[in-house]
Design a protein around this motif. Structure first.
Motif, PDB file in Angstrom:
ATOM      1  N   ASP A 154       0.821  -1.206   0.000  1.00  0.00           N
ATOM      2  CA  ASP A 154       0.000   0.000   0.000  1.00  0.00           C
ATOM      3  C   ASP A 154       0.856   1.257   0.000  1.00  0.00           C
ATOM      4  OD1 ASP A 154      -2.780   1.228   0.397  1.00  0.00           O
ATOM      5  OD2 ASP A 154      -1.691   2.060   2.109  1.00  0.00           O
ATOM      6  N   GLN A 155       1.945   1.236   0.757  1.00  0.00           N
ATOM      7  CA  GLN A 155       2.826   2.399   0.821  1.00  0.00           C
ATOM      8  C   GLN A 155       3.529   2.634  -0.510  1.00  0.00           C
ATOM      9  OE1 GLN A 155       5.151   1.279   4.218  1.00  0.00           O
ATOM     10  NE2 GLN A 155       3.463   1.627   5.641  1.00  0.00           N
ATOM     11  N   ILE A 156       3.899   1.544  -1.188  1.00  0.00           N
ATOM     12  CA  ILE A 156       4.507   1.685  -2.513  1.00  0.00           C
ATOM     13  C   ILE A 156       3.482   2.276  -3.484  1.00  0.00           C
ATOM     14  CG2 ILE A 156       5.385   0.387  -4.498  1.00  0.00           C
ATOM     15  CD1 ILE A 156       6.622  -1.576  -2.466  1.00  0.00           C
ATOM     16  N   GLN A 157       2.259   1.804  -3.391  1.00  0.00           N
ATOM     17  CA  GLN A 157       1.180   2.307  -4.245  1.00  0.00           C
ATOM     18  C   GLN A 157       0.957   3.806  -3.999  1.00  0.00           C
ATOM     19  OE1 GLN A 157      -3.082   0.948  -3.738  1.00  0.00           O
ATOM     20  NE2 GLN A 157      -2.588  -0.207  -5.595  1.00  0.00           N
ATOM     21  N   VAL A 191      14.022   7.452  -6.252  1.00  0.00           N
ATOM     22  CA  VAL A 191      14.910   6.875  -5.250  1.00  0.00           C
ATOM     23  C   VAL A 191      14.132   6.249  -4.094  1.00  0.00           C
ATOM     24  CG1 VAL A 191      15.162   8.975  -3.853  1.00  0.00           C
ATOM     25  CG2 VAL A 191      17.040   7.308  -3.950  1.00  0.00           C
ATOM     26  N   TYR A 192      12.874   6.692  -3.905  1.00  0.00           N
ATOM     27  CA  TYR A 192      12.075   6.147  -2.818  1.00  0.00           C
ATOM     28  C   TYR A 192      11.665   4.698  -3.072  1.00  0.00           C
ATOM     29  CZ  TYR A 192      11.674  10.436  -0.152  1.00  0.00           C
ATOM     30  OH  TYR A 192      11.961  11.529   0.614  1.00  0.00           O
ATOM     31  N   GLY A 193      11.876   4.243  -4.300  1.00  0.00           N
ATOM     32  CA  GLY A 193      11.629   2.840  -4.607  1.00  0.00           C
ATOM     33  C   GLY A 193      12.529   1.925  -3.781  1.00  0.00           C
ATOM     34  N   TRP A 194      13.725   2.434  -3.436  1.00  0.00           N
ATOM     35  CA  TRP A 194      14.634   1.648  -2.594  1.00  0.00           C
ATOM     36  C   TRP A 194      14.038   1.430  -1.209  1.00  0.00           C
ATOM     37  CZ3 TRP A 194      17.997  -1.141  -4.829  1.00  0.00           C
ATOM     38  CH2 TRP A 194      18.674  -0.709  -5.981  1.00  0.00           C
ATOM     39  N   LEU A 195      13.314   2.426  -0.714  1.00  0.00           N
ATOM     40  CA  LEU A 195      12.675   2.274   0.597  1.00  0.00           C
ATOM     41  C   LEU A 195      11.537   1.257   0.535  1.00  0.00           C
ATOM     42  CD1 LEU A 195      12.547   5.927   1.985  1.00  0.00           C
ATOM     43  CD2 LEU A 195      14.183   4.110   2.494  1.00  0.00           C
ATOM     44  N   GLY A 196      10.822   1.253  -0.583  1.00  0.00           N
ATOM     45  CA  GLY A 196       9.772   0.257  -0.749  1.00  0.00           C
ATOM     46  C   GLY A 196      10.355  -1.148  -0.768  1.00  0.00           C
TER      47      GLY A 196
END
Length: 303
Positions: free
Chosen positions: A259-262, A272-277
């Motif tokens: 959900d957070q990635i969505q 870059v926030y994809g790394w956090l996902g």
């Protein structure tokens, strides 16, 4: 940590009923409990931190790259690739070779390095990523988690042959079903469910911490290799009951990760926030694997 001599009859016979007699088994169970507690703590902190970041306003015009589901999937695959490589190293290092039937000693060094190093690094990533996302730290975390997974898997594989395959298949099944249900829209994160999840998480962390203290101080007898988890209620191991509930919690944690990635994609978060996902998914999957590994060990140990 020093190596443990692999000369106990429990190892020679490969009989799960003898696990409690092996000098390293109580320490191993304590290590598994500590690692599970650490990952649950990291997962709770990461979910809380990432939720706020992904809900932030869309990126400005200067930040041209945007987060996407496809890019996050590739980042996640890359991190798990690193984890698998170092897991193989941790496995060989733990056993002192590749053949579990030919070694004489087993080392917990990679397990401890991976667990403690990964926990510290995860805390740093979680609480500093609001200012700046550092992929290098996430790579290092994946490598340390690989050492931990390889080490703990090798240790339990010696005690219960075939347990790693069982735990791996179960973990993949839970992740796959959760992802399919989320993708189909049948399950979604909600404020009410998330509040229940956080309350349950706090309760689980308190119970785990109490169990660790009782095991470390010697209050619980050595025969209870997993501490309070080894106790029985109407013939059913308490660890099995709690373990099933924790697996459900971990599955919902995966829903929060998805959900957070969505949300990040919807809000136009920087790429870059994809790394956090990817980091959040890895934390949850590792926690899920450790919990399933312990459930199977408790069940097989009681048979």
């Amino acid at each position: 940590m020093s190596n443990f001599a692999f000369n106990n009859p429990a190892f020679k016979q490969q009989d799960p009923r003898n696990v409690a007699t092996y000098p390293g088994a109580p320490q191993g169970a304590q290590g598994a409990q500590a690692a599970s507690f650490q990952h649950a703590t990291v997962d709770a902190a990461a979910n809380a931190q990432l939720e706020g970041m992904y809900a932030a306003p869309p990126a400005g015009s200067i930040e041209t790259d945007r987060m996407s589901v496809e890019d996050t999937v590739w980042k996640t695959a890359g991190l798990f690739g690193i984890l698998l490589v170092t897991a193989a190293i941790g496995w060989v290092w733990t056993l002192g070779g590749t053949d579990i039937n030919s070694f004489s000693t087993v080392s917990l060094v990679p397990w401890m390095i991976g667990a403690l190093g990964g926990f510290v690094l995860a805390m740093v990533i979680t609480f500093t990523s609001r200012k700046k996302v550092r992929p290098a730290l996430i790579f290092a975390y994946a490598a340390l988690e690989g050492l931990f997974i390889g080490g703990i898997s090798a240790f339990f594989e010696v005690l219960y042959p075939g347990i790693v395959l069982q735990a791996t298949l179960a973990t993949i099944s839970v992740v796959g079903v959760t992802l399919a249900l989320f993708a189909s829209g049948k399950i979604r994160a909600s404020k009410k469910a998330t509040k229940i999840f956080m309350v349950a998480m706090v309760g689980y962390l308190v119970f785990s911490l109490l169990n660790l203290v009782l095991m470390w101080t010697g209050v619980l007898p050595p025969s209870q290799a997993f501490g309070l988890y080894s106790a029985e209620i109407m013939g059913i191991p308490l660890g099995l009951i709690i373990g099933v509930l924790v697996v459900i919690m971990a599955a919902y944690s995966l829903v929060l990760d998805f959900d957070q990635i969505q949300q990040g994609v919807r809000n136009g978060a920087p790429r870059v926030y994809g790394w956090l996902g990817a980091f959040g998914i890895m934390v949850t999957v590792v926690w899920l694997y450790v919990e399933i590994l312990r459930i199977i060990a408790i069940v097989r140990g009681n048979n």
